[in-house]
Design a protein around this motif. Structure first.
Motif, short mmCIF file in Angstrom:
data_model
loop_
_atom_site.label_atom_id
_atom_site.label_comp_id
_atom_site.label_asym_id
_atom_site.label_seq_id
_atom_site.Cartn_x
_atom_site.Cartn_y
_atom_site.Cartn_z
N ASP A 5 0.86 -1.18 0.00
CA ASP A 5 0.00 0.00 0.00
C ASP A 5 0.90 1.23 0.00
N ALA A 6 0.61 2.17 -0.89
CA ALA A 6 1.50 3.33 -1.04
C ALA A 6 1.60 4.15 0.23
N HIS A 7 0.49 4.30 0.97
CA HIS A 7 0.54 5.05 2.22
C HIS A 7 1.41 4.35 3.25
N VAL A 8 1.26 3.03 3.35
CA VAL A 8 2.06 2.26 4.29
C VAL A 8 3.54 2.36 3.94
N ILE A 9 3.87 2.20 2.66
CA ILE A 9 5.26 2.28 2.22
C ILE A 9 5.84 3.65 2.52
N ALA A 10 5.07 4.70 2.29
CA ALA A 10 5.56 6.06 2.56
C ALA A 10 5.86 6.24 4.04
N GLY A 11 4.98 5.71 4.89
CA GLY A 11 5.23 5.80 6.33
C GLY A 11 6.50 5.09 6.74
N GLN A 12 6.72 3.91 6.19
CA GLN A 12 7.94 3.17 6.55
C GLN A 12 9.20 3.88 6.05
N GLY A 13 9.07 4.63 4.98
CA GLY A 13 10.24 5.35 4.45
C GLY A 13 10.82 6.36 5.41
N SER A 14 10.00 6.83 6.35
CA SER A 14 10.50 7.80 7.33
C SER A 14 11.64 7.23 8.16
N VAL A 15 11.73 5.91 8.27
CA VAL A 15 12.82 5.29 9.03
C VAL A 15 14.17 5.67 8.43
N ALA A 16 14.31 5.51 7.12
CA ALA A 16 15.59 5.82 6.46
C ALA A 16 15.89 7.31 6.48
N ALA A 17 14.86 8.14 6.31
CA ALA A 17 15.08 9.59 6.34
C ALA A 17 15.67 10.02 7.67
N GLU A 18 15.15 9.48 8.76
CA GLU A 18 15.67 9.81 10.09
C GLU A 18 17.08 9.26 10.27
N MET A 19 17.34 8.07 9.77
CA MET A 19 18.67 7.47 9.93
C MET A 19 19.74 8.32 9.26
N LEU A 20 19.45 8.80 8.06
CA LEU A 20 20.45 9.59 7.34
C LEU A 20 20.60 10.99 7.91
N GLU A 21 19.59 11.49 8.59
CA GLU A 21 19.75 12.75 9.31
C GLU A 21 20.69 12.56 10.51
N ASP A 22 20.53 11.45 11.20
CA ASP A 22 21.33 11.21 12.40
C ASP A 22 22.72 10.67 12.09
N ALA A 23 22.86 9.94 10.97
CA ALA A 23 24.14 9.34 10.60
C ALA A 23 24.36 9.53 9.11
N PRO A 24 24.69 10.74 8.69
CA PRO A 24 24.77 11.05 7.25
C PRO A 24 25.88 10.32 6.50
N ASP A 25 26.84 9.73 7.23
CA ASP A 25 27.94 9.04 6.56
C ASP A 25 27.63 7.58 6.23
N LEU A 26 26.43 7.13 6.52
CA LEU A 26 26.07 5.76 6.18
C LEU A 26 26.22 5.53 4.68
N ASP A 27 26.84 4.41 4.31
CA ASP A 27 26.94 4.07 2.90
C ASP A 27 26.19 2.78 2.56
N THR A 28 25.66 2.10 3.60
CA THR A 28 24.94 0.84 3.39
C THR A 28 23.81 0.72 4.40
N LEU A 29 22.65 0.30 3.93
CA LEU A 29 21.53 -0.02 4.81
C LEU A 29 21.21 -1.50 4.61
N VAL A 30 21.13 -2.25 5.71
CA VAL A 30 20.80 -3.68 5.64
C VAL A 30 19.48 -3.85 6.36
N VAL A 31 18.45 -4.30 5.61
CA VAL A 31 17.06 -4.15 6.04
C VAL A 31 16.31 -5.48 5.98
N PRO A 32 15.52 -5.80 7.01
CA PRO A 32 14.70 -7.02 6.95
C PRO A 32 13.67 -6.93 5.81
N VAL A 33 13.39 -8.08 5.20
CA VAL A 33 12.41 -8.12 4.11
C VAL A 33 11.39 -9.23 4.38
N GLY A 34 10.13 -8.83 4.46
CA GLY A 34 9.04 -9.78 4.48
C GLY A 34 8.27 -9.58 3.18
#
Length: 408
Positions: free
Chosen positions: A151-180
């Motif tokens: 669902d596009a709304h659900v996906i958009a909400g989950q995207g906030s996780v990465a936005a916050e991560m890169l604000e807090d740790a801008p030098d990240l070059d890799t994200l390793v994420v669970p997939v269901g």
């Protein structure tokens, strides 16, 4: 390329979530870095009220409903975390919620969902059967579907996780994420690639449920089995999520069950945080392939912390056995007074703490005048366990190591 969810959608979701969902911290994890060889940062989504990231997508979807849709009520299907998230935020917004869960969903998740006021329906062996029942209820009762991932709304909400991560740790070059089903990694990929196009995103599935791996490679590995990572035990991924993952995710890897157990244990013992199996998937991937991530700035998401305490206790004991900090010795001895005292005194002198003793006489492979003694002890580490065994043999004991995991 136009994808089903845009960076603007995620920005709008973040605005809506502000003040309603916890902005969880992303913190460096020196102990995990030392273990894996990567520079590890952890996003603690297990700190949410319902202990998982699912609150984000659920709230964005519920907030998008019209007054007429809210009045009809909603239905969701989930093995636990999405269920709790929908139940919690539906109650906050005054929306009637029905949640369909597989019959064997961990009790802790069922109880938590009911505690938020939702009607819980237990149906089917897995999420596929539960989804069919939820679809039936939606048609029969006019309920609005709140899909867990596609669902596009659900996906958009989950995207906030990465936005916050890169604000807090801008030098990240890799994200390793669970997939269901792919909702979390899809939203995170859209957000992360918009902010940092060169970032690499890797998905993690359990080997028992390689649904996204199959979808991307057009393969048909079987999906099924008892997994610690029930939160990502999905047989079919979403059409929206598959499109986004195909476009933006570098790879999806498959991890075995012992590695998931080890990751849960490390989060608990080293990071002092509770991660469910799915929530430990990112760390499991680093443990499985350390050379792939060595020296890189890697972001992990503890996506959920809803795990049965009994399972946690079992994992910790199993890990102590794997590390040979709990070992068992089998003694063959004469059945006469004082023999047990001699053995216990010797083990004490060697620094092994006795945890359990089982005295066996009535077996045909034991001499009529003899006995078999199984002693489980606590040792400092693998080297100490070997030292204790050698010392017992040197003292003339008829003793062997017992490997309980191999069947004794």
């Amino acid at each position: 390329m136009t994808l089903p969810v845009s960076p603007a959608d995620i920005a709008a979701a973040r605005h809506l979530l502000t003040g309603a969902v916890l902005r969880t911290p992303t913190l460096p994890a020196p102990r995990l870095s030392a273990i894996t060889g990567a520079h590890v940062f952890v996003k603690y989504e297990n700190l949410q009220v319902t202990a998982s990231f699912k609150e984000r997508g659920a709230l964005v979807k519920l907030a998008s409903l019209s007054a007429e849709e809210r009045g009809r009520g909603v239905v969701a299907m989930s093995a636990g975390n999405h269920a709790q998230a929908v139940a919690y935020h539906a109650a906050r917004l005054g929306i009637r919620a029905t949640i369909v869960m597989p019959q064997h969903t961990p009790i802790v998740k069922v109880a938590a969902t009911r505690a938020h006021g939702a009607r819980v329906v237990l149906h089917g062996e897995g999420v596929a059967e539960a989804s069919e029942e939820a679809d039936r209820l939606a048609r029969a009762e006019g309920l609005v579907w709140v899909h867990p991932f596609d669902d596009a709304h659900v996906i958009a909400g989950q995207g906030s996780v990465a936005a916050e991560m890169l604000e807090d740790a801008p030098d990240l070059d890799t994200l390793v994420v669970p997939v269901g089903g792919g909702g979390l990694i899809s939203g995170m990929a859209v957000a992360a690639k918009a902010l940092k196009p060169e970032i690499e995103i890797v998905g993690v599935e359990t080997m028992l449920f390689p649904a996204m791996w199959n979808a991307l490679r057009q393969r048909n590995l079987p999906c099924g089995g008892a997994t610690l990572a029930e939160g990502i035990a999905v047989k079919n991924v979403g059409s929206l999520t598959r499109e986004i993952v195909s476009a933006l995710v570098a790879d999806v890897v498959l991890i075995d069950e012992p590695t998931f157990e080890r990751a849960v244990n490390i989060f608990l013992t080293q990071q002092k945080t509770l991660a469910e199996g799915a929530g430990a998937a990112g760390l499991a991937a680093l443990l499985a392939e350390p050379d792939r991530y060595r020296g890189r700035n890697v972001g992990l998401v503890v996506s959920g912390g809803n795990i049965d305490p009994r399972i946690v206790a079992s994992i910790m004991l199993r890990e102590l056995e794997r590390e040979e900090r709990i070992v068992s010795f089998r003694f063959s001895m004469l059945d006469r007074p004082g023999e047990l005292g001699i053995i216990s005194t010797l083990l004490g002198r060697l620094g092994a703490n006795i945890l359990e003793v089982e005295h066996k006489r009535h077996f045909l492979d034991v001499h009529a005048k003899g006995a078999r003694l199984d002693v489980t002890v606590e040792t400092r580490d693998r080297q100490h366990a070997e030292e204790v065994h050698r010392a017992l043999l040197t003292e003339g004991m008829d003793v062997v190591r017992v490997d309980w995991q191999a069947g004794g």
